[in-house]
Write a protein that holds these residues in place. Sequence first.
Motif, mmCIF file in Angstrom:
data_model
loop_
_atom_site.group_PDB
_atom_site.id
_atom_site.type_symbol
_atom_site.label_atom_id
_atom_site.label_comp_id
_atom_site.label_asym_id
_atom_site.label_seq_id
_atom_site.Cartn_x
_atom_site.Cartn_y
_atom_site.Cartn_z
ATOM 1 N N UNK A 242 60.449 51.381 10.864
ATOM 2 C CA UNK A 242 60.014 52.322 9.830
ATOM 3 C C UNK A 242 58.993 53.329 10.348
ATOM 4 N N UNK A 243 58.688 53.262 11.644
ATOM 5 C CA UNK A 243 57.844 54.262 12.290
ATOM 6 C C UNK A 243 56.418 54.306 11.732
ATOM 7 N N UNK A 244 55.897 53.138 11.354
ATOM 8 C CA UNK A 244 54.531 53.103 10.854
ATOM 9 C C UNK A 244 53.521 52.690 11.927
ATOM 10 N N UNK A 245 54.012 52.411 13.113
ATOM 11 C CA UNK A 245 53.124 51.896 14.150
ATOM 12 C C UNK A 245 52.102 52.929 14.607
ATOM 13 N N UNK A 246 52.416 54.214 14.489
ATOM 14 C CA UNK A 246 51.496 55.230 14.975
ATOM 15 C C UNK A 246 50.198 55.259 14.184
ATOM 16 N N UNK A 247 50.140 54.604 13.029
ATOM 17 C CA UNK A 247 48.925 54.565 12.230
ATOM 18 C C UNK A 247 47.941 53.503 12.698
ATOM 19 N N UNK A 248 48.227 52.815 13.749
ATOM 20 C CA UNK A 248 47.274 51.859 14.287
ATOM 21 C C UNK A 248 47.868 50.592 14.848
ATOM 22 N N UNK A 249 49.025 50.171 14.327
ATOM 23 C CA UNK A 249 49.603 48.914 14.808
ATOM 24 C C UNK A 249 50.101 49.013 16.242
ATOM 25 N N UNK A 250 50.333 50.223 16.725
ATOM 26 C CA UNK A 250 50.807 50.378 18.100
ATOM 27 C C UNK A 250 49.670 50.607 19.079
ATOM 28 N N UNK A 251 48.514 51.018 18.591
ATOM 29 C CA UNK A 251 47.436 51.402 19.503
ATOM 30 C C UNK A 251 46.162 50.613 19.218
#
Length: 459
Positions: free
Chosen positions: A35-44
Amino acid sequence: AIGVAVSTGHVAAPIAIASACALLAAPICAEIAERRNLSNGLAVEVPACLLLASTLVFRIRDAQALAANPLDGPGLFRVACVTCALLLGGAALLSGETKVKNRDHVPLTTYLCYVAVVLAGALLSSAPVLTAYRAFEIAAALIVLAGARAVVGAEAAARVLRVLFAFVAVMIIAVGVGVIVAPGLALEPVGVRTTIGTPVPYRITGVLPVMSANLVGTYGALLFAWTLARLLSVETARQRLWLKVLCAIGLVTLLAAQYRTGYLAALAVGALWLFLRDRKGLAVAALAFVVIALFFEFVPAGEPQAFLMRGQSTQAVEDLSGRVLWWQTALDQWRQSPLVGRGLLTASRFDVLSSLGASTTATIHSTWVEALVGTGLLGGLLLLGLLLGSWRRALRLIRRNRSQALPVLTLAVVTVRSVTANTIESFDFELLLFLALALYLWAETSTSRPSRVSHAPAG
């Protein structure tokens, strides 16, 4: 996995439960990634914070206790944090669609080869499982950073550096709270085994989490370096005032910790900063003082000498508080396996330090000696090559833009510390810092013009 946990108990139970949680978490992470929500913090930010949390120390134990029960409560906390970070990083890596140039992966590829060398050394280690776990920790950090880059691109390194800056600030605050709340634990006496006087008989340490005075001094030196770098790019008077306050806090923290290697690192940082401010005469004088102090054993007389000696004899200072003996013994171990070493952070602790009676000392206190005895010539050359390559790119970047001082000043601290402390060869805060800096440098210098995140790492 839960059935195994119920039937076996003991050490196998928490491992089995962690495996069950991993199996449950993997599809959840994949769904979030889709769902492309990782860029909000879960990926970094989230996996970076988990890795940083795993570096916190809550107890001190000797080599025998570590060998008898590596997975005590704090040990399980560390493994859980690294595992969760690995899951999030893996999900980000599988879901990312951002394209990056192949040469931008040089830092990650170099450390991937380094992990292979660590695993090869595990075959000759006196504690092969523990050595293999050291490789697992480094691999987890690589996957987290690779996943972050896959999702948010070149901006990932800058965002991780901001997290690291915040972590340093929080650790310094924790040290200050410890000094206020529990001064009896936070203030460590110096020179207790000698009759030599010292003007400052105590140095500060961390209480919760546990931090040595040297680590506290390192955080102070890094805060000093980062705020000086930021001063070269900010314009408003209010920002400059706050940065000067933070710079002073970092310097006071370093002095209160009485960390002598940190003094040299701060002098190197100050000299580089003066050079960037076109004050080349003062910069050359500062660097000359560092060289004279190192090679001619120059120590100022009077109270400054007593402060620098820290209650130790001249012989103890020349032996670097016993490090020289540790290194000589470690090199004897290295000669038994010169190519791949005898186990990262295991040969040094179990075969060298324990035999010398330093069973509660966790590291050999030198990146390069640890790399040689733990990973041999192959591991040491990989680290040296990446460090030199990072310096080359940092200098190229700063010639193009004087405000890009953060990589150079931070690398100065890490490089000076690597002589008398463990830094970039094993998983810890400074490994994450170095990897993030290297990724940032390779991304920034792979193009002919500055990117849109050129000022982000300064905090």
